[in-house]
Each structure stands twice: as C-alpha cells, then as structure tokens.
Enzyme design. Sequence first.
Site, mmCIF file in Angstrom:
data_model
loop_
_atom_site.group_PDB
_atom_site.id
_atom_site.type_symbol
_atom_site.label_atom_id
_atom_site.label_comp_id
_atom_site.label_asym_id
_atom_site.label_seq_id
_atom_site.Cartn_x
_atom_site.Cartn_y
_atom_site.Cartn_z
ATOM 1 C CD GLU A 163 -5.377 1.791 -2.993
ATOM 2 O OE1 GLU A 163 -6.690 1.584 -2.636
ATOM 3 O OE2 GLU A 163 -4.326 1.989 -2.034
ATOM 4 C CG HIS A 193 -2.171 1.065 1.073
ATOM 5 N ND1 HIS A 193 -1.680 2.260 1.405
ATOM 6 C CD2 HIS A 193 -3.323 1.161 0.833
ATOM 7 C CE1 HIS A 193 -2.859 2.855 1.467
ATOM 8 N NE2 HIS A 193 -3.884 2.282 0.962
ATOM 9 C CB SER A 251 -11.191 9.691 -3.346
ATOM 10 O OG SER A 251 -10.321 10.232 -2.545
HETATM 11 P P1 13P Z 1 -9.486 6.121 0.259
HETATM 12 O O1 13P Z 1 -10.829 5.452 -0.038
HETATM 13 O O2 13P Z 1 -9.743 6.843 1.959
HETATM 14 O O3 13P Z 1 -9.238 7.243 -0.446
HETATM 15 O O4 13P Z 1 -8.546 5.209 0.542
HETATM 16 C C1 13P Z 1 -8.059 4.508 -0.413
HETATM 17 C C2 13P Z 1 -6.890 3.494 -0.034
HETATM 18 O O5 13P Z 1 -5.876 3.903 0.228
HETATM 19 C C3 13P Z 1 -7.280 2.042 0.017
HETATM 20 O O6 13P Z 1 -6.623 1.179 0.412
#
Ligand code: 13P
Length: 267
Positions: free
Chosen positions: A172, A100, A219
């Site tokens: 992401e 991550h 998001s």
């Molecule tokens: P958000 O949905 O809060 O932007 O986070 C995304 C995320 O990092 C999931 O691993």
Amino acid sequence: MSDKVRKTIIAGNWKMNKLRKEASELASALVAGTKGKENLPEIVLCPPFTCLDVVVAAAKGSPVKVGAQNVDHRDSGAFTGEIAPPMLVDCGASYVIIGHSERRQFFGETNQTVPLRVKAALNHGLTPIVCVGELLDERENELTDPVVKRQVGAAVTGLTEEEILKLVFAYEPVWAIGTGKVCESKEAARVVALVRSTLKASFQNKETAEQVPVLYGGSMSAKNAEELLAQDEIDGGLIGGASLKADEFLEIINHACKRPRLSATKA
Ligand code: 13P
C-alpha cells in the site's frame, strides 16, 4: 517445487467507519450479492472492532470472512484500550490487518511492533494481512525498494517458513491511500514482486516465496480494479473507500471472479 495456487483475496478495510446497523446492512448486501457467483475470490471484511460481531453474524453460512484492523501482541492484562488476539477469535474474526500505514503514521506502529503482532496473531490462528508501503517523500527520493524490503524483512522476524506461508501481504503506497492517486499497475506489480522476492531470504527453497499472496491497496476502485487485477503478480486488493459501498465493492469482486487462478509455480 510446489504447485500450490495463490489465492485471490479481496479485502475491505472499513477503517473508522460504520455504526453497527450500517455495518450489518453492508455485510448482508455483500453476502447476498456474492451468493451463487462462480470463481469467487476470498472475501474479507474488516470492520471496526465494535462491528465485528454483527458482521460475523451477517456472514454466517457464507464464504465471506471477517477480519480486524489491528491487534495487540499480548493475550490479556492491564493494557487499557487494546484488543488481544483471543478476543478477535472469540468474536469470530479469522484475519487481522497489521502494520497499516495509518497505524504506523498516527499510532506508533513500527517495524519493531509489527513482528510481535504478526507472531501473536499466528499463535491464535488468525491470518495477518501485513501492510507495507512507502511515503510520498520516500518514493520521490527513490527509497521505495529499501523501505518496502525493510518492512517485509522486519515483519517476518523470527518466523518459521511454515508461519510465513500463512501470511498475506499488502503493498500500500502511502501516497495512494485515500488520495484517488492509484499506483500505475505495472509499478504496483513490480513492488508486489519485490515483496515476494524479499521473502526468498527466509526460505531454503527460494521458489517457496512464490506461494505468499500479495495484494495491492491504495485508491483501488471499480474503475481501476480490472487493470490492477490483470497483473499476474497482484493477488487481489485491500480496499478502503471503495469497500464502503456494496455496489462498488461487488463490482471489484466481479473483476476478481474473472481472474484465472494462478499457480505459484512459474512455468
Ligand atoms: P483507499 O482504498 O481508501 O485508498 O484505502 C486503502 C487502504 O488504506 C486499505 O487498507
């Protein structure tokens, strides 16, 4: 050619949130809210380590799966503060998020450590959700594609075709995480497709790469999930903030239930 169908997966990354009682209540509400629904996606809840057991207990007897947010690559030993793959299995986890961006940014995770963890997770029967994505600065300098390709290539280092087929990826974009700035759906779909096309290098039959599920994260919310999930390339979501409230997460799951199951074989 295979007619394997790619799974839709809706995963909640709870990050460093929830005490055990809250975690148990949230998981129970999600289990109750999904009961009897048709065409459910694979639902994966990734609470903090301290809540794994209560979430596993709440999910027992339901199709909801449980995952961790990180894992060490060693099985045991003098590694203060780390959690080993057999410990996650022992708690009842079946998934684990690896690489991550918050681990990469704040905890020294790199393209060298990610494949070690991926391999260790697979060795213990855990399904890795491998995260890739560019920083804002990289996007602004048109480095999105090389950065993502490098991360994907690194993550599968040393893996067999069979092992790669057990992975789930999540694109992401770091600038979209926790910012409310969602990546435009066509662009998200383009990079998700790039993840799969990068995997082609690892397969003798290039079409096999089409079988690997790739999610979008950053998001994702009840408001934008429908449009993101309408993209054929995007197989689901890895959701942070919006996974912390049962109502909103259930709304996202409802959008996923309306998704047709896509064959991984292109017509
Ligand atoms: P958000 O949905 O809060 O932007 O986070 C995304 C995320 O990092 C999931 O691993």
